[in-house]
Design an enzyme around this catalytic site. Structure first.
Site, PDB file in Angstrom:
ATOM      1  CB  SER A   5      -0.868  -0.285   1.075  1.00 13.72           C
ATOM      2  OG  SER A   5      -0.352  -0.055   2.120  1.00 13.72           O
ATOM      3  CD  GLU A   7       0.829   7.716   5.054  1.00 15.45           C
ATOM      4  OE1 GLU A   7       0.721   6.542   4.962  1.00 15.45           O
ATOM      5  OE2 GLU A   7       1.859   8.375   5.495  1.00 15.45           O
ATOM      6  CG  ASP A  98       0.361  15.382  17.031  1.00 23.24           C
ATOM      7  OD1 ASP A  98       0.374  14.427  17.762  1.00 23.24           O
ATOM      8  OD2 ASP A  98       1.137  15.105  16.324  1.00 23.24           O
ATOM      9  CG  PHE A 205      10.751  13.559   8.275  1.00 24.27           C
ATOM     10  CD1 PHE A 205      10.136  14.467   8.860  1.00 24.27           C
ATOM     11  CD2 PHE A 205      10.033  13.006   7.360  1.00 24.27           C
ATOM     12  CE1 PHE A 205       9.728  15.213   8.070  1.00 24.27           C
ATOM     13  CE2 PHE A 205       9.553  13.575   6.068  1.00 24.27           C
ATOM     14  CZ  PHE A 205       9.322  14.746   5.898  1.00 24.27           C
ATOM     15  CG  HIS A 255       1.685   1.637   4.846  1.00 24.46           C
ATOM     16  ND1 HIS A 255       0.378   1.916   3.430  1.00 24.46           N
ATOM     17  CD2 HIS A 255       1.317   2.394   5.066  1.00 24.46           C
ATOM     18  CE1 HIS A 255      -0.254   3.327   4.204  1.00 24.46           C
ATOM     19  NE2 HIS A 255       0.843   3.857   4.436  1.00 24.46           N
TER      20      HIS A 255
END
Length: 276
Positions: A5, A7, A98, A205, A255
């Site tokens: 998959s 994103e 968040d 990140f 993913h």
């Protein structure tokens, strides 16, 4: 061949939207099981998320909308679930999310498990619900045990499967899955895969999200300086080997966090022997 998959995040400009459409067109050659679209803090990208989801559906692919609950009311969530259902969405990635910067608190949900429970109560089995999990422990968790218990609560609230935070230590993933199985949970736990193309971005990140960059990888990336070609070649080798080990170990899928780019994910999949 493992299912995969993809994103994406909702683009902020018309130019970004055009680039994402072009990237998706290339990535569809991988025949993804579904494509997910992220959701900004406090639902700040709500409109862009739903627009991108709608485009993916119109392109003939299954789309999963991220759906966060911090700062939201039950009435708002109920309305948005109805909107997604009317669009033809059948899969959600349910998250706590968040609060936007500057917000104190608010909303009627505190945890993702409460959102999962609410979606099930409101929609029955209309949606397949994915939740997040953290093989290296959520950065805000009090302990690895409490983080694992939070995941258990989400599953028992009605989650169908999970997608992990990205990682580069396969042992952390396998240990997490073993612990989940020992607790009697058999939901699929799909590894999240982050291609390595930009060392400074990746390190930023990772520092923010709590994802560990093993020291040997960090040192090698830093040694390349601004040599982008070497960073990409090294990154592809490292992540391809990670994916191969995950596949051999029984991971149910992969993913890919594409960052709205096609080439790194395509190159990885080609290295893994997939048709692109």
């Amino acid at each position: 061949m493992l299912p995969l998959s993809l994103e994406f995040f909702p683009p902020k400009t018309p130019e970004g939207a055009d680039k994402l459409r072009a990237a998706r067109k290339q990535l569809y050659a991988l025949k993804p099981e579904f494509c997910s679209v992220t959701y900004g803090a406090g639902g700040s990208t709500h409109s862009g998320t739903f627009t991108t989801v709608s485009e993916i559906l119109a392109e003939g692919m299954e789309a999963a909308s991220h759906f966060s609950c911090i700062g939201a009311t039950r009435a708002k969530v109920r309305d948005q679930l109805a909107q997604l259902k009317a669009m033809g969405v059948t899969r959600l990635v349910a998250l706590r999310g968040d609060l936007p910067s500057g917000y104190g608190s608010g909303g009627e949900f505190q945890y993702a498990s409460e959102l999962v429970e609410f979606i099930r109560a409101e929609s029955g089995k209309a949606f397949r619900i994915e939740v997040a999990c953290y093989p290296e422990t959520h950065p805000q968790a009090k302990s690895p045990y409490s983080d694992l218990q939070a995941f258990v609560t989400k599953v028992r609230a009605g989650a169908d499967s999970a997608i992990t935070q990205y990682f580069y230590n396969a042992d952390a993933y396998f240990r997490f899955v073993d612990e989940v199985r020992k607790l009697g949970l058999d939901v699929p736990v799909v590894p999240g895969i982050m291609p390595i193309t930009n060392s400074s971005q990746l390190l930023r990140f990772s520092d923010a999200s709590g994802a560990e960059i093993p020291r040997w990888i960090r040192m090698r990336l830093q040694s390349f300086g601004d040599d982008t070609a070497s960073i990409k070649a090294f990154g592809q080798e490292v992540v391809a080997q990670l994916c191969e080990r995950l596949a051999r170990g029984g991971a149910p899928g992969l993913h890919f966090y594409t960052m709205n780019q096609a080439q790194a994910t395509l190159a990885l999949c080609k290295a893994l022997g997939r048709d692109c």
